[in-house]
Motif scaffolding. Structure first.
Motif, short mmCIF file in Angstrom:
data_model
loop_
_atom_site.label_atom_id
_atom_site.label_comp_id
_atom_site.label_asym_id
_atom_site.label_seq_id
_atom_site.Cartn_x
_atom_site.Cartn_y
_atom_site.Cartn_z
N LEU A 47 10.45 -11.81 -3.44
CA LEU A 47 9.38 -10.86 -3.77
C LEU A 47 9.98 -9.49 -4.07
O LEU A 47 10.68 -8.93 -3.23
CB LEU A 47 8.40 -10.75 -2.61
N PRO A 48 9.71 -8.92 -5.24
CA PRO A 48 10.30 -7.62 -5.60
C PRO A 48 9.78 -6.46 -4.75
O PRO A 48 10.25 -5.34 -4.88
CB PRO A 48 9.90 -7.44 -7.07
N LEU A 49 8.84 -6.73 -3.86
CA LEU A 49 8.31 -5.70 -2.97
C LEU A 49 9.37 -5.22 -1.97
O LEU A 49 9.27 -4.12 -1.44
CB LEU A 49 7.10 -6.28 -2.22
N ALA A 88 15.35 6.82 2.75
CA ALA A 88 14.03 6.19 2.81
C ALA A 88 13.08 6.82 1.80
O ALA A 88 13.20 8.00 1.47
CB ALA A 88 13.45 6.31 4.21
N PRO A 89 12.11 6.04 1.30
CA PRO A 89 11.15 6.58 0.32
C PRO A 89 10.45 7.82 0.85
O PRO A 89 9.98 7.85 1.99
CB PRO A 89 10.16 5.43 0.14
N GLY A 90 10.40 8.85 0.03
CA GLY A 90 9.70 10.07 0.41
C GLY A 90 10.52 11.00 1.27
O GLY A 90 10.08 12.09 1.60
N LEU A 91 11.74 10.59 1.62
CA LEU A 91 12.56 11.42 2.48
C LEU A 91 13.74 12.03 1.74
O LEU A 91 14.04 13.21 1.88
CB LEU A 91 13.09 10.60 3.67
N ARG A 104 0.81 -1.21 0.00
CA ARG A 104 0.00 0.00 0.00
C ARG A 104 0.85 1.27 0.00
O ARG A 104 0.32 2.37 0.01
CB ARG A 104 -0.92 0.00 1.21
N GLY A 105 2.18 1.12 0.01
CA GLY A 105 3.06 2.27 -0.01
C GLY A 105 4.48 1.88 0.35
O GLY A 105 4.69 1.12 1.31
N ALA A 106 5.45 2.38 -0.40
CA ALA A 106 6.84 1.96 -0.21
C ALA A 106 7.37 2.29 1.18
O ALA A 106 8.29 1.64 1.68
CB ALA A 106 7.73 2.61 -1.28
N SER A 107 6.81 3.31 1.82
CA SER A 107 7.34 3.73 3.12
C SER A 107 6.85 2.88 4.28
O SER A 107 7.23 3.12 5.43
CB SER A 107 6.98 5.20 3.38
N ALA A 108 6.03 1.86 4.03
CA ALA A 108 5.50 1.02 5.11
C ALA A 108 6.49 -0.04 5.57
O ALA A 108 6.18 -0.82 6.48
CB ALA A 108 4.20 0.36 4.68
#
Length: 619
Positions: free
Chosen positions: A236-238, A587-590, A152-156
């Motif tokens: 898993l590429p996640l 980190a994603p979004g940072l 639901r979002g890369a930052s989780a």
């Protein structure tokens, strides 16, 4: 959270705080590895003795820059001297290396009292100590972890999660290396942890935490002792697969590196020197509940052999909604998701050490003589706390300074905080015992001629904005009290200097009661050791001799070098601790948000970092 926090940060932080998507780790290394040249700091012979433990019966502040008294420490440094910064240009798919940058200056904050001229020459040092918060030492292979929310979002999910033990050992090394406080000249007398010491409320994580603080070897691995069984070799590429050159996973596509040997290094034994000063412990929601919000009834899943790595979007959305609303205190939604997809879960080695611990277990482990370290035995808790499982206490910080540690956690299954009525009454009695005058609930002055007047510092995990009156699902009818009620109580006692806490993963300092100087205090909220910016606080208290006191807050980083090895081939404890911090900065979004934007808000403004906080004492 406060209304001034950007929406992107708010959503990510709520998700991380609620889901327990945080940390775990380890690395190879030897004691003393983080100091320059492998040096160990000399023992401090003039440090105060153990404080006497007594069992209980943003904002954009109007600050100004000041010429701080900067005395470099013998080995360790603070962010007055230098800070970690991202080098290179930001861009899609770019990974940016850390470089040392200039330090942050001292900001004087005068919302609660004026800054008198010449106070530096009149100053009497009162206390000096260090705050740790939100270490989130985590067994990343625990079947109760919910990494699948990353869909639901890369930052989780955090790429640095497998390295928290190495990073935490580097922070212990830094505290051991600190010399006198830059503003009082006092050496740190103790360390206070303000909760979320572990992530999944598991026995093995608690053992890692107590060993980290008191000294000894830590093997950040569970399940199969010879293999890693988590998301980072799942195919898993996640998730970031640092050892897999063939898999083009989500994180490699955004620039994270290939690091051959990463998982083997991350699960090797690392040795903590333990703190050289006494330390005290405050409980957080992740210490009290699996994942910080889940039901202890999930014991069988935690110690079992099935670890769920991905779920359909509808199930991930349902679980995320349950976390957001807090309406599932018994974790029935998660239980249903885990059972429904058990057949597709990864088979892992069961481990009884992953079982959730009870409050009694937590207290007993702190009281175990094997974990006394530099003391005191129990680290604030005594044998009396085992009767009733009370997790709050008071202690002597220094002469004429008292500390009060409170338990703000819900045991009913939610990440937000509160106080029960019994503890609130205890807190009021404790404050009154150290205040010769106070105000009643109607604002009338109350005098206590025989009270032991002292400056009071209150410690908790949750900050005021993170405390609500959400109905408690625990088996009790005791009313709960939110952050506003705690602020109101503290404001009644002029001796209260500060409320020091964590939970938000943000640096933020808030003045309370500035409209009424006699009823004012500072709230000092400190960022975590798992997310950017990886800060602890060095806190000093001084009497200015003019009717005011100063509370100094100086951020410190770990002893790990800012620069990682050019080719990511240093997999020692030192190298992994540096990589831990660098991954967090990416980190994603940072990464795209520094300077300014989301990332800068986590570190706080200048008035939330290195500060002098003025407060009147003849109020």
């Amino acid at each position: 959270m406060t209304g001034t926090e950007p929406a992107a940060t708010l959503n990510r932080r709520r998700l991380l705080l609620a889901s327990g998507a945080a940390v775990a780790a380890g690395a190879a290394g030897t004691t003393g590895a983080f100091l320059p040249g492998g040096r160990r700091p000399p023992a401090t012979s003039d440090a105060p003795g153990h404080p006497d433990t007594r069992a209980p019966a943003p904002r954009d502040p109007a600050g100004r820059q000041s010429r701080a008294v900067r005395r470099p420490t013998p080995y360790g440094t603070t962010t007055l001297e230098t800070t970690a910064r991202l080098g290179g240009a930001a861009g899609p798919g770019s990974y940016r290396r850390l470089v040392p940058g200039p330090g942050w200056p001292l900001t004087v904050r005068t919302e609660l009292a004026a800054a008198g001229n010449g106070r530096q020459d009149r100053r009497t040092p009162l206390a000096c100590f260090v705050q740790f918060t939100d270490l989130h030492l985590t067994d990343v292979q625990n079947p109760l972890r919910t990494e699948f929310l990353r869909s639901r979002g890369a930052s989780a999910w955090r790429a640095q999660e497998a390295l928290t033990v190495a990073g935490a050992v580097a922070m212990v090394e830094q505290v051991n290396a600190l010399g006198p406080g830059p503003h009082t000249g006092l050496p740190p007398a103790f360390v206070m942890t303000t909760g979320d010491n572990v992530d999944n409320n598991s026995v093995i994580e608690l053992e890692w935490f107590l060993t980290l603080m008191s000294g000894g070897p830590i093997t950040p691995n569970s399940g199969d002792p010879a293999a890693y069984e988590g998301v980072q070799n799942s195919g898993l590429p996640l998730y970031w697969h640092p050892d897999d050159a063939a898999l083009r996973d989500l994180d490699k596509r955004r620039g994270l590196p290939l690091v051959p040997g990463f998982l083997e290094a991350a699960t090797r034994t690392v040795s903590s020197p333990g703190l050289r000063v006494p330390w005290y412990s405050t409980v957080g929601n992740h210490d009290d509940l699996p994942g910080g919000c889940l039901s202890p009834a999930l014991h069988d899943i935690a110690v079992g052999s099935r670890k769920l790595l991905s779920v359909p979007d509808a199930d991930a959305a349902a679980y995320a909604r349950a976390l957001r609303t807090g309406d599932d205190p018994r974790s029935e939604v998660l239980t249903s998701v885990l059972r429904r997809h058990a057949a597709s879960a990864r088979t892992v080695t069961p481990d009884e050490r992953r079982r959730p611990f009870t409050p009694h277990d937590y207290l007993a482990a702190h009281l175990d003589p094997a974990h006394t370290g530099a003391g005191p035995r129990g680290h604030g808790y005594t044998e009396d706390h085992l009767d009733g499982e009370r997790m709050y206490y008071s202690f002597r910080v220094a002469e004429n300074v008292v500390g009060v540690s409170i338990d703000t956690t819900y045991r009913g299954g939610h990440y937000e905080g509160s106080l029960g009525s019994e503890q609130l009454r205890w807190l009021e009695r404790t404050l009154a015992a150290h205040s010769s005058r106070s105000y009643d609930a109607d604002g009338r002055l109350v005098r206590r001629p025989g009270a032991d007047d002292a400056h009071i510092l209150v410690f908790s995990h949750h900050h005021s904005a993170g405390m609500t009156r959400r109905p408690d699902a625990a088996p009790t009818d005791e009313p709960r009290h939110d952050g506003a009620e705690v602020v109101a109580l503290l404001s009644r006692f002029p001796n209260v200097v500060a409320w020091i806490n964590g939970h938000s993963h943000v640096n933020r300092i808030t003045p309370h009661g500035h409209a009424t100087p006699a009823r004012s205090f500072w709230e000092v909220n400190t960022a975590s050791h798992v997310d950017y910016p990886h800060h602890a606080r060095l806190i000093e208290l001084a009497d200015n001799g003019d009717g005011t006191i100063s509370l100094f807050t100086t951020l410190i980083e770990s002893a790990a070098p800012h620069r990682t090895a050019p080719g990511f081939d240093d997999l020692s404890a030192v190298g992994l601790a540096s990589l831990y911090r660098e991954l967090a900065y990416n980190a994603p979004g940072l990464a795209a948000g520094m300077p300014g934007g989301v990332q800068e808000s986590w570190a706080g403004t200048a008035g939330d970092r290195n500060t002098e906080l003025l407060l009147g004492i003849t109020r």
